[in-house]
Design a protein around this motif. Sequence first.
Motif, PDB file in Angstrom:
ATOM      1  N   ALA A  89       0.820  -1.200   0.000  1.00 52.28           N
ATOM      2  CA  ALA A  89       0.000   0.000   0.000  1.00 52.28           C
ATOM      3  C   ALA A  89       0.857   1.254   0.000  1.00 52.28           C
ATOM      4  O   ALA A  89       0.416   2.308  -0.438  1.00 52.28           O
ATOM      5  CB  ALA A  89      -0.926  -0.001   1.208  1.00 52.28           C
ATOM      6  N   VAL A  90       2.103   1.163   0.468  1.00 51.55           N
ATOM      7  CA  VAL A  90       2.970   2.329   0.554  1.00 51.55           C
ATOM      8  C   VAL A  90       3.353   2.823  -0.845  1.00 51.55           C
ATOM      9  O   VAL A  90       3.191   3.987  -1.164  1.00 51.55           O
ATOM     10  CB  VAL A  90       4.234   1.999   1.386  1.00 51.55           C
ATOM     11  CG1 VAL A  90       5.222   3.137   1.345  1.00 51.55           C
ATOM     12  CG2 VAL A  90       3.844   1.678   2.808  1.00 51.55           C
ATOM     13  N   GLU A  91       3.863   1.926  -1.684  1.00 54.34           N
ATOM     14  CA  GLU A  91       4.336   2.345  -2.999  1.00 54.34           C
ATOM     15  C   GLU A  91       3.960   1.287  -4.030  1.00 54.34           C
ATOM     16  O   GLU A  91       4.562   0.218  -4.070  1.00 54.34           O
ATOM     17  CB  GLU A  91       5.856   2.529  -2.982  1.00 54.34           C
ATOM     18  CG  GLU A  91       6.444   2.971  -4.298  1.00 54.34           C
ATOM     19  CD  GLU A  91       5.969   4.323  -4.772  1.00 54.34           C
ATOM     20  OE1 GLU A  91       5.765   4.486  -5.988  1.00 54.34           O
ATOM     21  OE2 GLU A  91       5.780   5.215  -3.948  1.00 54.34           O
ATOM     22  N   PRO A  92       2.980   1.537  -4.883  1.00 55.71           N
ATOM     23  CA  PRO A  92       2.645   0.552  -5.905  1.00 55.71           C
ATOM     24  C   PRO A  92       3.747   0.504  -6.968  1.00 55.71           C
ATOM     25  O   PRO A  92       4.488   1.475  -7.170  1.00 55.71           O
ATOM     26  CB  PRO A  92       1.334   1.070  -6.486  1.00 55.71           C
ATOM     27  CG  PRO A  92       1.342   2.534  -6.208  1.00 55.71           C
ATOM     28  CD  PRO A  92       2.102   2.702  -4.923  1.00 55.71           C
ATOM     29  N   PRO A 113       2.759  10.233 -14.523  1.00 52.56           N
ATOM     30  CA  PRO A 113       2.807  10.828 -13.187  1.00 52.56           C
ATOM     31  C   PRO A 113       4.254  11.120 -12.782  1.00 52.56           C
ATOM     32  O   PRO A 113       5.189  10.521 -13.307  1.00 52.56           O
ATOM     33  CB  PRO A 113       2.212   9.745 -12.284  1.00 52.56           C
ATOM     34  CG  PRO A 113       1.534   8.786 -13.186  1.00 52.56           C
ATOM     35  CD  PRO A 113       2.202   8.894 -14.501  1.00 52.56           C
ATOM     36  N   ALA A 114       4.430  12.026 -11.849  1.00 52.40           N
ATOM     37  CA  ALA A 114       5.778  12.374 -11.388  1.00 52.40           C
ATOM     38  C   ALA A 114       6.444  11.152 -10.787  1.00 52.40           C
ATOM     39  O   ALA A 114       5.850  10.418 -10.003  1.00 52.40           O
ATOM     40  CB  ALA A 114       5.693  13.490 -10.348  1.00 52.40           C
ATOM     41  N   GLY A 115       7.689  10.923 -11.171  1.00 56.78           N
ATOM     42  CA  GLY A 115       8.461   9.808 -10.642  1.00 56.78           C
ATOM     43  C   GLY A 115       8.217   8.489 -11.347  1.00 56.78           C
ATOM     44  O   GLY A 115       8.776   7.470 -10.952  1.00 56.78           O
ATOM     45  N   PRO A 175       8.269   3.422 -12.424  1.00 54.05           N
ATOM     46  CA  PRO A 175       9.368   4.295 -12.035  1.00 54.05           C
ATOM     47  C   PRO A 175      10.682   3.941 -12.735  1.00 54.05           C
ATOM     48  O   PRO A 175      11.491   4.819 -13.007  1.00 54.05           O
ATOM     49  CB  PRO A 175       9.488   4.096 -10.520  1.00 54.05           C
ATOM     50  CG  PRO A 175       8.843   2.784 -10.242  1.00 54.05           C
ATOM     51  CD  PRO A 175       7.817   2.595 -11.307  1.00 54.05           C
ATOM     52  N   THR A 176      10.902   2.654 -13.042  1.00 56.41           N
ATOM     53  CA  THR A 176      12.145   2.238 -13.704  1.00 56.41           C
ATOM     54  C   THR A 176      11.838   1.198 -14.775  1.00 56.41           C
ATOM     55  O   THR A 176      10.797   0.543 -14.750  1.00 56.41           O
ATOM     56  CB  THR A 176      13.124   1.602 -12.689  1.00 56.41           C
ATOM     57  OG1 THR A 176      12.517   0.424 -12.162  1.00 56.41           O
ATOM     58  CG2 THR A 176      13.492   2.559 -11.577  1.00 56.41           C
ATOM     59  N   ALA A 177      12.792   1.038 -15.687  1.00 53.42           N
ATOM     60  CA  ALA A 177      12.651   0.014 -16.720  1.00 53.42           C
ATOM     61  C   ALA A 177      12.698  -1.377 -16.096  1.00 53.42           C
ATOM     62  O   ALA A 177      12.023  -2.295 -16.555  1.00 53.42           O
ATOM     63  CB  ALA A 177      13.755   0.167 -17.765  1.00 53.42           C
ATOM     64  N   ALA A 178      13.486  -1.537 -15.032  1.00 55.01           N
ATOM     65  CA  ALA A 178      13.577  -2.839 -14.364  1.00 55.01           C
ATOM     66  C   ALA A 178      12.235  -3.251 -13.768  1.00 55.01           C
ATOM     67  O   ALA A 178      11.866  -4.432 -13.798  1.00 55.01           O
ATOM     68  CB  ALA A 178      14.650  -2.790 -13.279  1.00 55.01           C
TER      69      ALA A 178
END
Length: 133
Positions: free
Chosen positions: A71-74, A86-88, A118-121
Amino acid sequence: MTPIGTALRRTVLLTLLALGAGVALSWWRSQAATPTPTQAPHWPDWPARADATDNSGAAAATAAAAAASDAVEPAWLPANEDGSTPAGHPVKVKESSGIFHVPGGRFYDRTKPDRCYPTAAAAEADGYRRSKT
């Protein structure tokens, strides 16, 4: 030879030929048949699930902690209404093609993303592949 003798000889020969073909077909089928095992298969015992044998509530606490961390960071966010990221989360993913685009890529600007990572990985970890150009 009389016509009856000729017909009788042909009938006997055709019967023997049909009998030989039947024996050959029966033998061929027995050779091509899948062999049956002599005994039933033995499957290895699987270890018991941790949540099935643990009555102390530790499994429930672990599941709650995992849900809280999710829930903190999808891992991904949906694109904005206008198609921007979205940002980031600059990596754009198109679900229909299974391809992701990174900033600076050839088709990055024209891609309307379904998901943003957020990243390609992170996109690769979800099963998407990088665009070729």
